[in-house]
Design a protein around this motif. Structure first.
Motif, PDB file in Angstrom:
ATOM      1  N   LEU A   1       8.887   8.262  -0.594  1.00  0.00           N
ATOM      2  CA  LEU A   1       9.571   7.513   0.462  1.00  0.00           C
ATOM      3  C   LEU A   1      10.663   6.670  -0.164  1.00  0.00           C
ATOM      4  N   ILE A   2      11.871   6.847   0.335  1.00  0.00           N
ATOM      5  CA  ILE A   2      13.006   6.023  -0.078  1.00  0.00           C
ATOM      6  C   ILE A   2      13.473   5.273   1.158  1.00  0.00           C
ATOM      7  N   THR A   3      13.597   3.959   1.027  1.00  0.00           N
ATOM      8  CA  THR A   3      13.997   3.150   2.165  1.00  0.00           C
ATOM      9  C   THR A   3      14.936   2.038   1.701  1.00  0.00           C
ATOM     10  N   VAL A   4      15.396   1.271   2.658  1.00  0.00           N
ATOM     11  CA  VAL A   4      16.291   0.162   2.345  1.00  0.00           C
ATOM     12  C   VAL A   4      15.605  -1.164   2.590  1.00  0.00           C
ATOM     13  N   THR A   5      16.097  -2.186   1.957  1.00  0.00           N
ATOM     14  CA  THR A   5      15.523  -3.523   2.089  1.00  0.00           C
ATOM     15  C   THR A   5      15.438  -3.936   3.551  1.00  0.00           C
ATOM     16  N   GLY A   6      14.274  -4.411   3.942  1.00  0.00           N
ATOM     17  CA  GLY A   6      14.092  -4.966   5.277  1.00  0.00           C
ATOM     18  C   GLY A   6      13.664  -3.995   6.350  1.00  0.00           C
ATOM     19  N   LYS A   7      13.650  -2.729   6.072  1.00  0.00           N
ATOM     20  CA  LYS A   7      13.269  -1.747   7.095  1.00  0.00           C
ATOM     21  C   LYS A   7      11.765  -1.490   7.052  1.00  0.00           C
ATOM     22  N   LYS A   8      11.081  -1.908   8.088  1.00  0.00           N
ATOM     23  CA  LYS A   8       9.628  -1.815   8.143  1.00  0.00           C
ATOM     24  C   LYS A   8       9.147  -0.390   7.910  1.00  0.00           C
ATOM     25  N   LEU A   9       8.045  -0.266   7.165  1.00  0.00           N
ATOM     26  CA  LEU A   9       7.477   1.051   6.938  1.00  0.00           C
ATOM     27  C   LEU A   9       5.957   0.972   6.878  1.00  0.00           C
ATOM     28  N   THR A  10       5.347   2.117   7.115  1.00  0.00           N
ATOM     29  CA  THR A  10       3.890   2.233   7.050  1.00  0.00           C
ATOM     30  C   THR A  10       3.532   3.441   6.199  1.00  0.00           C
ATOM     31  N   VAL A  11       2.600   3.242   5.297  1.00  0.00           N
ATOM     32  CA  VAL A  11       2.036   4.340   4.520  1.00  0.00           C
ATOM     33  C   VAL A  11       0.625   4.570   5.050  1.00  0.00           C
ATOM     34  N   THR A  12       0.357   5.793   5.448  1.00  0.00           N
ATOM     35  CA  THR A  12      -0.952   6.060   6.043  1.00  0.00           C
ATOM     36  C   THR A  12      -1.960   6.509   4.995  1.00  0.00           C
ATOM     37  N   CYS A  13      -3.225   6.234   5.263  1.00  0.00           N
ATOM     38  CA  CYS A  13      -4.328   6.657   4.395  1.00  0.00           C
ATOM     39  C   CYS A  13      -5.507   7.024   5.278  1.00  0.00           C
ATOM     40  N   SER A  14      -6.075   8.182   5.017  1.00  0.00           N
ATOM     41  CA  SER A  14      -7.216   8.635   5.789  1.00  0.00           C
ATOM     42  C   SER A  14      -8.232   9.279   4.856  1.00  0.00           C
ATOM     43  N   GLN A  15      -9.516   9.011   5.100  1.00  0.00           N
ATOM     44  CA  GLN A  15     -10.578   9.641   4.302  1.00  0.00           C
ATOM     45  C   GLN A  15     -11.601  10.282   5.237  1.00  0.00           C
ATOM     46  N   ASN A  16     -12.176  11.392   4.768  1.00  0.00           N
ATOM     47  CA  ASN A  16     -13.116  12.153   5.609  1.00  0.00           C
ATOM     48  C   ASN A  16     -14.539  12.120   5.047  1.00  0.00           C
ATOM     49  N   MET A  17     -14.862  11.085   4.274  1.00  0.00           N
ATOM     50  CA  MET A  17     -16.165  10.987   3.623  1.00  0.00           C
ATOM     51  C   MET A  17     -17.058   9.914   4.249  1.00  0.00           C
ATOM     52  N   ASN A  18     -16.606   9.326   5.344  1.00  0.00           N
ATOM     53  CA  ASN A  18     -17.370   8.281   6.023  1.00  0.00           C
ATOM     54  C   ASN A  18     -17.630   7.069   5.113  1.00  0.00           C
ATOM     55  N   HIS A  19     -16.674   6.804   4.216  1.00  0.00           N
ATOM     56  CA  HIS A  19     -16.823   5.661   3.316  1.00  0.00           C
ATOM     57  C   HIS A  19     -16.528   4.353   4.030  1.00  0.00           C
ATOM     58  N   GLU A  20     -17.347   3.344   3.696  1.00  0.00           N
ATOM     59  CA  GLU A  20     -17.108   2.031   4.277  1.00  0.00           C
ATOM     60  C   GLU A  20     -15.939   1.327   3.598  1.00  0.00           C
ATOM     61  N   TYR A  21     -15.860   1.464   2.288  1.00  0.00           N
ATOM     62  CA  TYR A  21     -14.903   0.698   1.491  1.00  0.00           C
ATOM     63  C   TYR A  21     -13.614   1.484   1.330  1.00  0.00           C
ATOM     64  N   MET A  22     -12.484   0.807   1.563  1.00  0.00           N
ATOM     65  CA  MET A  22     -11.167   1.387   1.286  1.00  0.00           C
ATOM     66  C   MET A  22     -10.290   0.328   0.649  1.00  0.00           C
ATOM     67  N   SER A  23      -9.341   0.800  -0.151  1.00  0.00           N
ATOM     68  CA  SER A  23      -8.530  -0.151  -0.908  1.00  0.00           C
ATOM     69  C   SER A  23      -7.156   0.429  -1.174  1.00  0.00           C
ATOM     70  N   TRP A  24      -6.175  -0.463  -1.305  1.00  0.00           N
ATOM     71  CA  TRP A  24      -4.835  -0.087  -1.720  1.00  0.00           C
ATOM     72  C   TRP A  24      -4.536  -0.707  -3.074  1.00  0.00           C
ATOM     73  N   TYR A  25      -3.891   0.112  -3.936  1.00  0.00           N
ATOM     74  CA  TYR A  25      -3.458  -0.333  -5.253  1.00  0.00           C
ATOM     75  C   TYR A  25      -1.984   0.016  -5.421  1.00  0.00           C
ATOM     76  N   ARG A  26      -1.321  -0.771  -6.265  1.00  0.00           N
ATOM     77  CA  ARG A  26      -0.015  -0.369  -6.725  1.00  0.00           C
ATOM     78  C   ARG A  26      -0.075  -0.193  -8.239  1.00  0.00           C
ATOM     79  N   GLN A  27       0.657   0.793  -8.728  1.00  0.00           N
ATOM     80  CA  GLN A  27       0.651   1.080 -10.151  1.00  0.00           C
ATOM     81  C   GLN A  27       2.060   0.927 -10.691  1.00  0.00           C
ATOM     82  N   ASP A  28       2.206   0.060 -11.666  1.00  0.00           N
ATOM     83  CA  ASP A  28       3.489  -0.192 -12.300  1.00  0.00           C
ATOM     84  C   ASP A  28       3.340  -0.044 -13.806  1.00  0.00           C
TER      85      ASP A  28
END
Lengths: 116, 117
Positions: B11-38
């Motif tokens: 995804l390439i976007t410009v400063t200030g333009k709202k965006l959403t990254v979707t995440c879906s899992q099919n394992m019926n897990h209770e716990y979900m998390s987002w990480y960034r890697q730099d």
């Protein structure tokens, strides 16, 4: 404070040589420990985990790790490196019920290069 | 097949333009998390969720929002993206709840590479 440290952000070995990636943790309670691998352009995959059943843990692709409580370490080893082992490796720690609800804390990663 | 699915991959976007990254899992897990890697910083946790309608801040939550209205979905929202949010983002899920949840592994998506110009 509870934490995990990976010594060496980059490690290079020759094909066929021993691989040793270092991980140390700091914790007041016995932790659960994990090693994950990240191949280029992919997410992380579980290599192995320590859950107190045995101190020497064998994982996929010939990797193993040994939990040493006295040294607070969980180093990852493989006797003979293959070119396909080139990847980034992450140590992670989870602290049982008295610990964080975040479930896992990751080290900063070690990039493994395998030279022909 | 058990999996965590993130979209988009790039995804390439410009400063200030709202965006959403979707995440879906099919394992019926209770716990979900987002990480960034730099580079040189490893994985840093942004937000996590222990179950539906239960979310909490990780190490680097500033500039991000999440919601957990359904068990399988955990979108990451950037209301006003800035260049310092250029990064590789990973969604992950696992079993949570009970003693054995602490030794259950995380399952990761394949990542979303975000560039904000």
């Amino acid at each position: 404070a509870q934490s995990v440290t990976q010594l060496g952000s980059h490690v290079s070995v020759s094909e066929g040589a021993l691989v040793l990636l270092r991980c140390n943790y700091s914790s007041s309670v016995p932790p659960y420990l994990f090693w994950y691998v990240q191949y280029p352009n992919q997410g992380l995959q579980l290599l192995l985990k320590y859950t107190s059943a045995a101190t020497l843990v064998k994982g996929i692709n010939g990797f193993e790790a040994e939990f040493k409580k006295s040294e607070t370490s969980f180093h990852l080893t493989k006797p003979s490196a293959h070119m396909s082992d080139a990847a980034e490796y992450f140590c992670a720690v989870s602290f049982p019920p008295s610990g964080s609800a975040r479930q896992l804390t990751f080290g900063s990663g070690t990039q493994l290069t395998v030279l022909p | 097949e058990a999996q965590v699915t993130q979209n988009p991959r790039y995804l390439i976007t410009v400063t200030g333009k709202k965006l959403t990254v979707t995440c879906s899992q099919n394992m019926n897990h209770e716990y979900m998390s987002w990480y960034r890697q730099d580079p040189g910083l490893g994985l840093r946790q942004i937000y996590y969720s222990m179950n539906v309608e239960v979310t909490d801040k990780g190490d680097v939550p500033e500039g991000y929002k999440v919601s957990r209205k359904e068990k399988r979905n955990f979108p990451l929202i950037l209301e006003s993206p800035s260049p310092n949010q250029t990064s590789l983002y990973f969604c992950a899920s696992k079993i949570a709840g009970g003693t054995f949840s602490y030794n259950s592994p995380l399952h990761f998506g394949n990542g979303t590479r975000l560039t904000v110009t």
